[in-house]
Motif scaffolding. Structure first.
Motif, mmCIF file in Angstrom:
data_model
loop_
_atom_site.group_PDB
_atom_site.id
_atom_site.type_symbol
_atom_site.label_atom_id
_atom_site.label_comp_id
_atom_site.label_asym_id
_atom_site.label_seq_id
_atom_site.Cartn_x
_atom_site.Cartn_y
_atom_site.Cartn_z
ATOM 1 N N ASP A 181 0.791 -1.260 0.096
ATOM 2 C CA ASP A 181 -0.162 -0.115 -0.003
ATOM 3 C C ASP A 181 0.898 1.205 -0.127
ATOM 4 O O ASP A 181 2.057 1.217 0.546
ATOM 5 N N ASP A 182 0.230 2.283 -0.294
ATOM 6 C CA ASP A 182 0.826 3.707 -0.046
ATOM 7 C C ASP A 182 1.896 4.204 -1.325
ATOM 8 O O ASP A 182 2.633 5.355 -1.182
ATOM 9 N N HIS A 237 -5.983 2.756 -3.918
ATOM 10 C CA HIS A 237 -5.756 3.017 -2.521
ATOM 11 C C HIS A 237 -6.210 4.228 -2.129
ATOM 12 O O HIS A 237 -7.514 4.598 -1.988
ATOM 13 N N HIS A 257 -4.766 10.018 0.688
ATOM 14 C CA HIS A 257 -4.683 9.418 1.933
ATOM 15 C C HIS A 257 -4.724 10.211 2.787
ATOM 16 O O HIS A 257 -4.200 9.849 4.234
ATOM 17 N N TYR A 275 -7.171 10.653 5.901
ATOM 18 C CA TYR A 275 -8.212 9.807 6.367
ATOM 19 C C TYR A 275 -9.415 10.780 6.733
ATOM 20 O O TYR A 275 -10.606 10.522 6.426
#
Ligand code: ZN
Length: 379
Positions: free
Chosen positions: A180-181, A230, A234, A236
């Protein structure tokens, strides 16, 4: 012979027979007793006063935190006791709700406590009590959830639809490495290691708008690895602020991957997993909406916990090997990260691969026909 005066233990008897109290030994003894007892009374009084004051101010918090901490940290050997603590936290949860706290207030309160026990309880509570959580949701949200194919989001991002799989497959003794990321420069090192062992893996991407990011996305695609969505930002707090905000970020991520590589991603990993502290009020709607659009979402059943800043070679290696060991299904979706700063992951990946090959596992990339591992159900 009778004396006119007499020294006694308690004072000097005066000529007239009266005892002189002031200045006598007795007087000083009483004085000391009075001072000592008085000091105790004042100290106790102050302690009680401030204790009550503090207790009134913190009653709610203390009770909730205490019951949460006891339930996990002290790990009572008696199952009933653990159950009691759990239900006491549940009662707090429901009581706050009955007292007029909004679901947001309750969850904010719970999030303010960085107690793993509280967080763990809430996760467990939500998956065990979907009906109660639904009752706490704002009414229109709950109605939307129960809705049909068409909903208020249908008109948004009309290009953000893919063909869903017709059935799922399960392969035993199979490892799905997921990163991920990324992408970042660490992705290049990971690709080299995967090449060395002829392994295909899955990259759930974040991504920026610069040319180097596009180049890295292309590199992953050209090597035949699976690319999934994803989260582009990012962030949240933003991504999970509403279903609309989530779809916007999802659409941005999709476009970023597509414009860089021509790949049309059809799988997704929710940032933080499908159920987390940031999306608990809308995760049902998010899952429903993502699924309605044909995407398959994947959580994980083994985590390297390599996104933690104090992750080490040893911790990542052990988390994965121990996780696989305790994995009954013999099939594992492993969570790792290839974003910036995840150099420790790079140094661990090869040793993990060697150890798992040694144990007879096969490595594959995910595709949307692999039956997902999701937090909302266990195999
Ligand atoms: Zn992430």
């Amino acid at each position: 012979m009778i004396q006119n005066t007499a020294e006694t233990e308690y004072g000097t008897k005066a000529e007239n027979g009266k005892i002189m109290y002031f200045g006598s030994v007795k007087f000083f003894k009483h004085l000391i007793y009075t001072v000592v007892i008085g000091w105790f009374v004042i100290a106790t009084g102050l302690a009680v006063f401030f204790g009550v004051k503090y207790s009134l101010e913190h009653k709610e918090n203390e009770a909730l935190i205490a019951s949460a901490n006891v339930s996990s940290e002290e790990k009572p050997s008696d199952g009933e006791e653990a159950e009691h603590e759990k239900s006491s936290l549940e009662q707090h949860y429901l009581r706050m709700s009955a007292q007029g706290y909004t679901p947001e207030d309750i969850l904010d309160f719970l999030e303010e406590n960085e107690s793993e026990a509280v967080s763990g309880f809430v996760d467990g509570y939500i998956s065990a009590n979907p009906d109660k959580i639904e009752a706490l949701l704002p009414k229109d949200a709950a109605e939307t959830e129960a809705g049909t194919n068409a909903n208020e989001y249908t008109g948004l991002y009309p290009e953000l639809y893919v063909t869903p799989p017709t059935e799922y497959t399960i392969k035993e003794k199979t490892i799905y490495l997921t990163f991920d990321d990324g992408p970042s420069e660490n992705t290049v090192d990971i690709l080299n290691i995967l090449d060395k062992y002829g392994i295909k893996a899955t990259f759930f991407m974040s991504g920026g708008d610069d040319e180097r990011t596009a180049e890295l996305i292309r590199m992953v695609a050209e090597k035949g690895h699976k690319i999934g969505i994803h989260s582009k930002s990012h962030e949240y707090n933003e991504v999970y602020s509403s279903v609309e905000a989530f779809l916007e970020d999802m659409s941005n991520t999709y476009n970023c991957i597509y414009s860089a590589s021509g790949v049309e991603p059809d799988i997704i990993r929710f940032p933080g997993g499908s159920i987390n502290n940031y999306n608990r009020l809308i995760y049902n709607q998010l899952i429903a909406e993502v699924t309605r659009r044909g995407f398959v979402y994947y959580d994980w059943n083994v985590s390297g916990q390599d996104a933690s800043n104090n992750a080490t070679w040893t911790s990542i290696y052990r988390n994965i090997l121990n996780g696989i060991e305790s994995n009954d299904t013999q099939r594992a979706i492993i969570l790792l990260h290839d974003g910036e700063g995840r150099e420790t992951t790079v140094t661990t990946v090869e040793d993990i691969i060697i150890a798992l090959i040694d144990k007879g596992y096969t490595f594959e990339a995910l595709d949307n026909t692999v039956r997902p591992i999701n937090f909302s159900y266990t195999e």
